[in-house]
Design an enzyme around this catalytic site. Structure first.
Site, PDB file in Angstrom:
ATOM      1  N   THR A   1      -6.332  -8.175   7.042  1.00 58.04           N
ATOM      2  CA  THR A   1      -5.329  -7.480   7.094  1.00 58.04           C
ATOM      3  C   THR A   1      -3.885  -6.868   6.704  1.00 58.04           C
ATOM      4  O   THR A   1      -3.046  -6.315   6.877  1.00 58.04           O
ATOM      5  CB  THR A   1      -5.491  -6.177   7.561  1.00 58.04           C
ATOM      6  N   LYS A   2      -3.825  -8.869   7.267  1.00 61.85           N
ATOM      7  CA  LYS A   2      -2.598  -9.376   7.515  1.00 61.85           C
ATOM      8  C   LYS A   2      -2.313 -11.066   6.618  1.00 61.85           C
ATOM      9  O   LYS A   2      -3.573 -11.072   6.418  1.00 61.85           O
ATOM     10  CB  LYS A   2      -1.740  -9.359   8.728  1.00 61.85           C
TER      11      LYS A   2
ATOM     12  N   GLY B   1     -19.221 -15.540   3.282  1.00 59.37           N
ATOM     13  CA  GLY B   1     -19.079 -14.670   2.387  1.00 59.37           C
ATOM     14  C   GLY B   1     -19.137 -13.106   3.100  1.00 59.37           C
ATOM     15  O   GLY B   1     -19.356 -13.107   4.768  1.00 59.37           O
TER      16      GLY B   1
ATOM     17  N   HIS C   1      -3.144   3.212  -1.726  1.00 58.56           N
ATOM     18  CA  HIS C   1      -2.815   4.658  -2.131  1.00 58.56           C
ATOM     19  C   HIS C   1      -1.976   5.116  -0.007  1.00 58.56           C
ATOM     20  O   HIS C   1      -1.881   4.528   0.034  1.00 58.56           O
ATOM     21  CB  HIS C   1      -4.486   5.356  -1.255  1.00 58.56           C
TER      22      HIS C   1
END
Length: 90
Positions: free
Chosen positions: A70-71, A47, A20
């Site tokens: 995240t990277k 997991g 978004h």
């Protein structure tokens, strides 16, 4: 999305491609987009791990259980945590 040969994915893993806008006005307009996720060969994803949009995971990497990626993850690296950080490199 691409998942390389011999990659193993544990239970409850989420690989997200929807994204978004960061600008609140664009979000309010209902805009969204997709960003590809690339997972190399011979990767192990533990997991419950979460891989965010636009991330590339290099060949032979290990993603620790429950990690939030995240990277980009370098080839051969082991990453753990939230956000995921490199623990070791091959």
């Amino acid at each position: 999305m691409h998942i390389g040969d011999f990659t193993q994915i544990g239970p409850g893993v989420q690989i997200l491609t929807a994204d978004h806008p960061r600008d609140p006005e664009l979000r309010k307009a209902g805009l969204e987009s997709g960003r590809p996720v690339y997972i190399g060969k011979n990767v192990w994803i533990g997991g419950g791990a979460l891989i965010l949009p636009g991330v590339t995971v290099g060949d032979d990497a290990i993603i620790g259980a429950g990690s939030v990626v995240t990277k980009d993850v370098p080839p051969g690296a082991t990453v753990v945590g939230n956000p995921a950080k490199v623990l070791a490199k091959k």
